[in-house]
Design a protein around this motif. Structure first.
Motif, PDB file in Angstrom:
ATOM      1  N   LEU A  19      63.112  -1.720 -39.029  1.00  0.00           N
ATOM      2  CA  LEU A  19      64.327  -1.274 -39.701  1.00  0.00           C
ATOM      3  C   LEU A  19      65.075  -2.490 -40.232  1.00  0.00           C
ATOM      4  N   ALA A  20      65.506  -2.437 -41.504  1.00  0.00           N
ATOM      5  CA  ALA A  20      66.152  -3.594 -42.136  1.00  0.00           C
ATOM      6  C   ALA A  20      67.576  -3.297 -42.562  1.00  0.00           C
ATOM      7  N   CYS A  21      68.158  -2.207 -42.070  1.00  0.00           N
ATOM      8  CA  CYS A  21      69.511  -1.849 -42.478  1.00  0.00           C
ATOM      9  C   CYS A  21      70.203  -1.101 -41.349  1.00  0.00           C
ATOM     10  N   ASP A  22      71.486  -0.915 -41.504  1.00  0.00           N
ATOM     11  CA  ASP A  22      72.270  -0.088 -40.592  1.00  0.00           C
ATOM     12  C   ASP A  22      72.220   1.330 -41.144  1.00  0.00           C
ATOM     13  N   LEU A  23      71.574   2.229 -40.428  1.00  0.00           N
ATOM     14  CA  LEU A  23      71.421   3.605 -40.903  1.00  0.00           C
ATOM     15  C   LEU A  23      72.753   4.350 -40.991  1.00  0.00           C
ATOM     16  N   GLY A  24      73.760   3.845 -40.336  1.00  0.00           N
ATOM     17  CA  GLY A  24      75.096   4.429 -40.445  1.00  0.00           C
ATOM     18  C   GLY A  24      75.772   4.091 -41.760  1.00  0.00           C
ATOM     19  N   GLU A  25      75.246   3.078 -42.438  1.00  0.00           N
ATOM     20  CA  GLU A  25      75.825   2.652 -43.713  1.00  0.00           C
ATOM     21  C   GLU A  25      74.989   3.080 -44.915  1.00  0.00           C
ATOM     22  N   ARG A  26      73.900   3.752 -44.675  1.00  0.00           N
ATOM     23  CA  ARG A  26      73.049   4.251 -45.758  1.00  0.00           C
ATOM     24  C   ARG A  26      73.062   5.773 -45.689  1.00  0.00           C
ATOM     25  N   ASN A  27      72.975   6.413 -46.830  1.00  0.00           N
ATOM     26  CA  ASN A  27      73.130   7.866 -46.832  1.00  0.00           C
ATOM     27  C   ASN A  27      71.882   8.598 -47.314  1.00  0.00           C
ATOM     28  N   LEU A  28      71.903   9.896 -47.119  1.00  0.00           N
ATOM     29  CA  LEU A  28      70.767  10.744 -47.466  1.00  0.00           C
ATOM     30  C   LEU A  28      70.480  10.710 -48.961  1.00  0.00           C
ATOM     31  N   SER A  29      71.499  10.607 -49.773  1.00  0.00           N
ATOM     32  CA  SER A  29      71.300  10.516 -51.216  1.00  0.00           C
ATOM     33  C   SER A  29      70.496   9.268 -51.582  1.00  0.00           C
ATOM     34  N   GLU A  30      70.798   8.155 -50.938  1.00  0.00           N
ATOM     35  CA  GLU A  30      70.063   6.912 -51.193  1.00  0.00           C
ATOM     36  C   GLU A  30      68.590   7.060 -50.826  1.00  0.00           C
ATOM     37  N   LEU A  31      68.337   7.692 -49.687  1.00  0.00           N
ATOM     38  CA  LEU A  31      66.951   7.876 -49.268  1.00  0.00           C
ATOM     39  C   LEU A  31      66.198   8.759 -50.258  1.00  0.00           C
ATOM     40  N   ILE A  32      66.791   9.869 -50.634  1.00  0.00           N
ATOM     41  CA  ILE A  32      66.141  10.770 -51.582  1.00  0.00           C
ATOM     42  C   ILE A  32      65.892  10.050 -52.903  1.00  0.00           C
ATOM     43  N   ILE A  76      76.260  19.194 -54.382  1.00  0.00           N
ATOM     44  CA  ILE A  76      75.129  18.786 -53.550  1.00  0.00           C
ATOM     45  C   ILE A  76      75.093  17.262 -53.431  1.00  0.00           C
ATOM     46  N   ASP A  77      75.245  16.573 -54.561  1.00  0.00           N
ATOM     47  CA  ASP A  77      75.228  15.108 -54.551  1.00  0.00           C
ATOM     48  C   ASP A  77      76.316  14.553 -53.638  1.00  0.00           C
ATOM     49  N   GLY A  78      77.503  15.132 -53.701  1.00  0.00           N
ATOM     50  CA  GLY A  78      78.594  14.683 -52.838  1.00  0.00           C
ATOM     51  C   GLY A  78      78.272  14.879 -51.368  1.00  0.00           C
ATOM     52  N   GLU A  79      77.685  15.994 -51.041  1.00  0.00           N
ATOM     53  CA  GLU A  79      77.313  16.266 -49.652  1.00  0.00           C
ATOM     54  C   GLU A  79      76.234  15.289 -49.176  1.00  0.00           C
ATOM     55  N   LEU A  80      75.242  15.041 -50.000  1.00  0.00           N
ATOM     56  CA  LEU A  80      74.176  14.115 -49.616  1.00  0.00           C
ATOM     57  C   LEU A  80      74.707  12.694 -49.436  1.00  0.00           C
ATOM     58  N   ARG A  81      75.658  12.295 -50.283  1.00  0.00           N
ATOM     59  CA  ARG A  81      76.268  10.960 -50.144  1.00  0.00           C
ATOM     60  C   ARG A  81      77.119  10.867 -48.877  1.00  0.00           C
ATOM     61  N   SER A  82      77.641  11.981 -48.422  1.00  0.00           N
ATOM     62  CA  SER A  82      78.522  11.957 -47.250  1.00  0.00           C
ATOM     63  C   SER A  82      77.760  11.950 -45.930  1.00  0.00           C
ATOM     64  N   ARG A  83      76.460  12.136 -45.975  1.00  0.00           N
ATOM     65  CA  ARG A  83      75.656  12.229 -44.757  1.00  0.00           C
ATOM     66  C   ARG A  83      74.887  10.937 -44.512  1.00  0.00           C
ATOM     67  N   SER A  84      75.303  10.204 -43.489  1.00  0.00           N
ATOM     68  CA  SER A  84      74.606   8.962 -43.171  1.00  0.00           C
ATOM     69  C   SER A  84      73.217   9.271 -42.621  1.00  0.00           C
ATOM     70  N   LEU A  85      72.312   8.326 -42.805  1.00  0.00           N
ATOM     71  CA  LEU A  85      70.973   8.511 -42.256  1.00  0.00           C
ATOM     72  C   LEU A  85      71.009   8.544 -40.738  1.00  0.00           C
ATOM     73  N   SER A  86      71.939   7.824 -40.152  1.00  0.00           N
ATOM     74  CA  SER A  86      72.113   7.871 -38.707  1.00  0.00           C
ATOM     75  C   SER A  86      72.431   9.295 -38.260  1.00  0.00           C
ATOM     76  N   TRP A  87      73.318   9.940 -38.974  1.00  0.00           N
ATOM     77  CA  TRP A  87      73.681  11.324 -38.648  1.00  0.00           C
ATOM     78  C   TRP A  87      72.483  12.249 -38.788  1.00  0.00           C
ATOM     79  N   VAL A  88      71.747  12.098 -39.868  1.00  0.00           N
ATOM     80  CA  VAL A  88      70.587  12.963 -40.107  1.00  0.00           C
ATOM     81  C   VAL A  88      69.563  12.788 -38.990  1.00  0.00           C
ATOM     82  N   LEU A  89      69.309  11.553 -38.595  1.00  0.00           N
ATOM     83  CA  LEU A  89      68.259  11.277 -37.615  1.00  0.00           C
ATOM     84  C   LEU A  89      68.648  11.602 -36.184  1.00  0.00           C
TER      85      LEU A  89
END
Length: 143
Positions: free
Chosen positions: A64-77, A118-131
């Protein structure tokens, strides 16, 4: 918009990497029940997006090379999918034959409104939260 199999697999890879350590692609694929060749493709996309790092050589692997709390689901998609739009008519440069013949399309306008939500919701969800479902739903880094 659907979470594709490729994005689902990317989330699974991040799940394992979020536990720490360095893992080979083979180990990630085995642990997360992923096709190995597909896992290689996804790992490359995750590295390009700065989500993971890859160390080569003996003892190398993915980490892992980032803080998943600072990256969001929109970025991953966005890193995994080529087109993550609700409708193909929202793709940049899309040539709508109907609009050319008839002018503005009410359906397109309504779908754009839905896409924006949808875009707003995806940006509001951190990858940490999703995982992990840790409750930290808002990503700290704006996109």
């Amino acid at each position: 918009m659907l979470i594709t199999k490729e994005t689902d697999y990317a989330l699974r890879i991040l799940r394992t990497l979020s536990e720490g350590g360095c893992h080979t692609v083979g180990a990630l694929a085995a642990r997360e029940a992923l096709p190995r060749n597909f896992a290689y493709k996804i790992v490359k996309k995750l590295e390009r997006a700065g989500l993971i790092g890859i160390s080569r050589g003996n003892g190398g692997g993915c980490y892992l090379a980032c803080d998943l709390g600072e990256r969001n689901l929109s970025e991953l998609i966005g890193a995994i999918e080529q087109n993550a739009r609700l409708s193909s008519c929202m793709e940049p440069g899309y040539d709508c034959e109907w609009q050319r013949a008839n002018g503005p399309c009410g359906i397109h306008a309504q779908l754009c409104r839905v896409q924006k939500q949808i875009d707003g919701e995806l940006r509001s969800r951190s990858l940490s939260w999703v995982l992990s479902g840790d409750g930290g739903h808002t990503a700290r880094r704006p996109v």
